[in-house]
Design a protein around this motif. Structure first.
Motif, mmCIF file in Angstrom:
data_model
loop_
_atom_site.group_PDB
_atom_site.id
_atom_site.type_symbol
_atom_site.label_atom_id
_atom_site.label_comp_id
_atom_site.label_asym_id
_atom_site.label_seq_id
_atom_site.Cartn_x
_atom_site.Cartn_y
_atom_site.Cartn_z
ATOM 1 N N PHE A 175 4.863 6.697 11.834
ATOM 2 C CA PHE A 175 4.963 6.410 10.408
ATOM 3 C C PHE A 175 5.088 4.904 10.207
ATOM 4 O O PHE A 175 5.369 4.170 11.172
ATOM 5 C CB PHE A 175 6.134 7.165 9.766
ATOM 6 C CG PHE A 175 7.483 6.883 10.374
ATOM 7 C CD1 PHE A 175 8.211 5.742 10.042
ATOM 8 C CD2 PHE A 175 8.042 7.772 11.292
ATOM 9 C CE1 PHE A 175 9.460 5.488 10.599
ATOM 10 C CE2 PHE A 175 9.293 7.514 11.855
ATOM 11 C CZ PHE A 175 9.996 6.372 11.501
ATOM 12 N N ASN A 180 2.232 9.158 6.393
ATOM 13 C CA ASN A 180 3.506 9.733 6.840
ATOM 14 C C ASN A 180 4.672 9.005 6.172
ATOM 15 O O ASN A 180 4.677 7.787 6.053
ATOM 16 C CB ASN A 180 3.638 9.639 8.356
ATOM 17 C CG ASN A 180 2.732 10.609 9.079
ATOM 18 O OD1 ASN A 180 2.291 11.603 8.509
ATOM 19 N ND2 ASN A 180 2.444 10.336 10.341
ATOM 20 N N ARG A 181 5.654 9.776 5.770
ATOM 21 C CA ARG A 181 6.797 9.205 5.050
ATOM 22 C C ARG A 181 7.711 8.469 6.007
ATOM 23 O O ARG A 181 8.061 8.982 7.073
ATOM 24 C CB ARG A 181 7.573 10.318 4.333
ATOM 25 C CG ARG A 181 8.787 9.842 3.546
ATOM 26 C CD ARG A 181 9.439 11.007 2.816
ATOM 27 N NE ARG A 181 10.660 10.589 2.139
ATOM 28 C CZ ARG A 181 11.855 10.556 2.717
ATOM 29 N NH1 ARG A 181 11.990 10.922 3.976
ATOM 30 N NH2 ARG A 181 12.916 10.165 2.031
ATOM 31 N N ARG A 182 8.115 7.283 5.593
ATOM 32 C CA ARG A 182 9.061 6.503 6.382
ATOM 33 C C ARG A 182 10.488 6.879 5.984
ATOM 34 O O ARG A 182 10.829 6.807 4.797
ATOM 35 C CB ARG A 182 8.843 5.015 6.160
ATOM 36 C CG ARG A 182 9.787 4.122 6.948
ATOM 37 C CD ARG A 182 9.478 2.658 6.722
ATOM 38 N NE ARG A 182 10.325 1.805 7.533
ATOM 39 C CZ ARG A 182 10.184 0.479 7.627
ATOM 40 N NH1 ARG A 182 9.215 -0.118 6.938
ATOM 41 N NH2 ARG A 182 10.992 -0.229 8.392
ATOM 42 N N PRO A 183 11.319 7.294 6.929
ATOM 43 C CA PRO A 183 12.700 7.661 6.588
ATOM 44 C C PRO A 183 13.459 6.466 5.989
ATOM 45 O O PRO A 183 13.189 5.303 6.311
ATOM 46 C CB PRO A 183 13.313 8.067 7.935
ATOM 47 C CG PRO A 183 12.149 8.371 8.816
ATOM 48 C CD PRO A 183 11.039 7.479 8.368
#
Length: 539
Positions: A289, A521-524
């Motif tokens: 990500f 993709n999602r970055r936390p």
């Protein structure tokens, strides 16, 4: 007083029987003082001295043949080896398997950090790393031969919590390496592919009253080396051995990109051929990500760097290796530990501090055996003694673990004509076994710590589910679950009710658009404060 410049043979005469040698360097010749090691072996073969040496080196040292620690593989010369891995030194590995020496393989990061503890005079290294693995004294204490009787690791409690205590060593001689020494003994490492822990080793030897011997490529006039480039100050160096033929690694004379002297076009980084190793690495890369801080272990996982370079996605993430490289493309093939186009290089102990502290978002490591409780073995298979390297430090502490490997071994022949899986010949050896031979990664401990884990192969992807069992979550196109997956395992995994097919882009020779995959993709969220700031700026 300035250190003396001596020949390798003159140095070797100073090594006494029963000495403990602390040796710097990494893997395939990266900063390895090979001329010094070879000189010791040369003297033994001519004089029968020294005898019964102990060698301590955090990383495996060798060319998978006779160099590195392999020089010392003679009965009577080597008594004990303590290292992260033996895979680079087959002659020493064979001695360990035959119980001819005392052999210990301990986590690379723990040995690296232990050099600092020894340098400072602290009692040893206290760490959580290694609990519930074969390094834990309840499960063997890292011993790899019957002759290895002394306990080098103890289980202790601090504040009611369990930790491992790694005992220090009394160092008689530290063998280190640099590129240039000046007449005062100051050592720089401008051509080296890794820094290792040279200064900590020198300090540890000095504290024990031992000698510090530096191998270098060249000498410089006093006062001409840039002070900020000095990695080991001359006050710590006793002897210097100059080897003008010193090469950067065992396989590369000099690569300016390895030295950080230049960055190379991404097109110059060799692309992987479209085959099962690339397929496995591609699926693993789907977990990346934006901005992800990652470790790429040796083996199949290093292919992720090649894929990211091929798809112009290297700058989207931060790839690292345990030897201290940050950013760029860690090397693949026979020179793991080196890298190109990196942003920074730090000493190895500091890299492991970051790893042990949970700094990795994602870690990509290989597997050799996986069992139904999600344990992983990479360290021993019968008489094949590999050792953990940095595997335990990395796998116990990353937020998410991605283990990669082929589904079976021993002759597997598989392809994907038109994107369809074609298993032409199944591997003779099952890698998903009822119980691993040696626990290098504890699935139960990982579950307790809340770590997410995936197990990626060319035909199937598994996860560890809430019950602590291996669960099949993805299969490759045209794979039959019963025939191609379950029948090739020694146990039946749980099957996800949402079992899906792996992304078709993985199985086509064309580029798969990795940069777009990463961006989607999602970055936390690492910090609520930063998230709040970003939200404010967006409005």
């Amino acid at each position: 007083m300035a250190p003396r410049v001596v020949t390798a043979d003159e140095f070797a005469k100073l090594v006494a029987s029963n000495d403990t040698l602390l040796i710097g360097g990494s893997g395939a010749g990266h900063s390895v003082p090979d001329t010094l090691i070879g000189a010791i072996a040369k003297r033994f073969k001519s004089d029968g001295e020294p005898r019964n040496l102990t060698t301590v080196h955090p990383v495996g040292l060798g060319d998978r043949a006779e160099r590195g620690i392999g020089h010392l593989a003679h009965p009577g010369l080597l008594k004990r080896v303590v290292c992260g891995t033996l895979v680079d030194s087959p002659p020493v590995e064979r001695m360990a398997a035959a119980n001819e020496i005392e052999a210990y393989t301990l986590p690379q990061g723990c040995l690296s950090q232990l050099t600092r503890e020894m340098a400072s005079g602290r009692p040893g290294l206290v760490t959580h790393v290694g609990l519930d693995t074969f390094v834990d004294p309840r499960h063997g204490g890292g011993k790899q031969s019957a002759k290895a009787q002394e306990d080098l690791v103890e289980l202790i409690k601090v504040g009611g919590q369990e930790y491992l205590f790694f005992k220090p060593f009394k160092v008689d001689i530290a063998l280190i390496r640099g590129t240039t020494a000046d007449e005062d003994g100051n050592i720089t490492m401008e051509h080296e592919a890794v820094f290792g822990e040279m200064i900590s080793m020198a300090q540890a030897a000095r504290r024990c009253g031992g000698l510090v011997v530096a191998q270098v490529k060249r000498m410089a006039l006093r006062g001409t080396l840039p002070p900020k480039q000095v990695k080991v100050p001359g006050m710590l160096v006793d002897l210097i051995v100059v080897d003008p033929g010193q090469t950067q690694t065992f396989f590369t004379v000099h690569d300016p990109a390895y030295a950080g002297e230049m960055k190379v076009p991404l097109t110059s980084i060799a692309a992987l051929p479209f085959a099962m190793r690339k397929v496995v690495a591609r699926r693993a890369a789907f977990e990346l990500f934006p901005g992800a801080i990652c470790n790429l272990g040796s083996g199949i996982s290093t292919g992720i760097a090649s894929i990211a370079a091929e798809e112009n996605a290297l700058d989207a993430v931060v790839l690292t290796n345990e030897q201290g490289l940050i950013g760029g493309a860690p090397a693949t093939g026979n020179e793991p530990g080196a890298g190109r186009n990196y942003q920074a290089m730090v000493d190895q102990p500091y890299q492991f501090d970051f790893y042990d502290g949970g700094g990795l978002d994602l870690a990509f490591l290989s597997f050799a055996e996986v069992d139904e409780h999600c344990n992983v073995n990479v360290s021993r298979f019968g008489d094949r003694i590999v050792g953990p390297g940095g595997f335990i430090n990395i796998s116990q502490n990353a937020k998410t673990m991605i283990f990669s490997g082929t589904f079976t071994a021993g002759g597997l022949d598989i392809g994907w004509p038109n994107g369809v899986t074609d298993i032409r010949k199944e591997g003779a050896e099952k890698k998903f076994v009822r119980a691993v031979e040696q626990v290098t990664y504890s699935g139960a401990l990982a579950a307790k710590n809340g770590q997410r884990a995936l197990y990626v192969t060319e035909r199937a992807v598994f996860t560890r589910n809430a019950a602590g069992r291996l669960e099949l979550i993805e299969i490759a196109p045209a794979v039959d679950v019963a025939r191609d997956v379950i029948a090739q395992m020694q146990f039946k995994p749980d099957i996800s009710p949402d079992l899906k097919e792996m992304d078709a882009r993985i199985f086509s020779p064309e580029r798969m658009g990795l940069a777009d995959i990463i961006a989607a993709n999602r970055r936390p969220i690492r910090s609520e404060r930063l998230a709040k700031l970003a939200s404010t700026e967006a409005h």
